[in-house]
Design an enzyme around this catalytic site. Structure first.
Site: not given
Ligand SMILES: NC(=O)C1=CN([C@@H]2O[C@H](COP(=O)(O)OP(=O)(O)OC[C@H]3O[C@@H](n4cnc5c(N)ncnc54)[C@H](OP(=O)(O)O)[C@@H]3O)[C@@H](O)[C@H]2O)C=CC1
Ligand SMILES: O=C(O)C1=N[C@H](C(=O)O)C[C@H](O)C1
Length: 232
Positions: A62, A64, A89, A91-92, A119-120, A123, A130
């Protein structure tokens, strides 16, 4: 997202959570898993993919930041592991997938199209994956329909005022406390506009799509981009 995915997998009767991996953890704890789910950062994801593909572990991504160049790199790694599947993907959220499909369908009928994603503020990337994917879909649909460049008389602009240009489509990124993930695609032509809007109000919105992908990816060798083929 990682925590939310762990919760969703634990709650699913047909899935077992093998490991939850944070930055600095040894990926080998996931060696027995059938599927690795990656929601990390654009800097980290490629190494995780390489690790999993080398071991024949299927991957759902997921995170980006996937350019065409990165997708090509994943395809080339998969060429040596013909039984392994990777699904990436932007966006899921099922509603978000439909929003992108509707936008691609509408694109050919309108002179103008712009994207506003919201977004929040935690990010890391802008514009969102998306929004980037939606802009590419709209750009491709416009090119296929032979549409001219969009009307825009702007001569002088303060840097950033007109957003960023992705395949001829202007994309504007808003970051504000209280938001989760939202996107509007605004179309315009003579005497009418069409706005297609999607809102993720909670991160649980992504979980049905993530679980769908986890269940499907072992049966889909090679690279699948987007959730669309799983919804047909
Ligand atoms: N496709 C979709 O539907 C969606 C996609 N996303 C995407 O997903 C990604 C994550 O989003 P989000 O959860 O909000 O981000 P966060 O920053 O909250 O979480 C990312 C996590 O990954 C950890 N991390 C970094 N490097 C590694 C590694 N090498 N191995 C394991 N863990 C690692 C970070 O650790 P630390 O905190 O220690 O840095 C952090 O806990 C983003 O790119 C976002 O755009 C988000 C929502 C929906
Ligand atoms: O970081 C997010 O929150 C999200 N990231 C994805 C994106 O970059 O499009 C999906 C969704 O918008 C949430």
């Amino acid at each position: 997202m990682g925590l939310e995915v762990c919760k969703a997998v634990r709650a699913a009767d047909d899935l077992d959570l093998v490991a939850a991996i944070d930055q600095g953890d040894d990926l080998e704890v996931a060696a027995g898993a059938e599927v690795l789910v990656d929601f990390t950062t654009p800097d980290a994801v490629m190494a995780n993919l390489r690790w999993a593909i080398d071991r024949g572990v299927h991957v759902v991504v997921g995170t980006s930041g996937f350019s065409e160049q990165r997708l090509e790199q994943v395809r080339s790694w998969l060429a040596d592991k013909p039984g392994t599947g990777v699904l990436i993907a932007p966006n899921f959220g099922i509603g978000a997938v439909l929003m992108m499909q509707f936008a691609a369908r509408a694109a050919r009928y309108f002179e103008s199209a712009e994207i506003i994603e919201q977004h929040h503020p935690r990010k890391l990337d802008a514009p969102s994956g998306t929004a980037t994917h939606t802009a590419r879909l709209i750009g491709a649909a416009r090119a296929e329909a032979g549409l001219a460049a969009m009307p825009d008389a702007t001569k002088e602009e303060m840097s950033g005022a007109r957003g960023t240009d992705i395949d001829g489509v202007r994309v504007h990124a808003v970051r504000a406390a209280g938001l989760v993930a939202h996107q509007e695609v605004l179309f315009g032509t003579q005497g009418e506009t069409l706005t297609i809007r999607h809102d993720s109000l909670d991160r649980v919105s992504f979980m049905p799509g993530v679980l769908l992908a986890v269940r499907a990816v072992p049966e889909r060798p090679g690279l699948t981009v987007g959730l669309d083929p799983l919804l047909d």
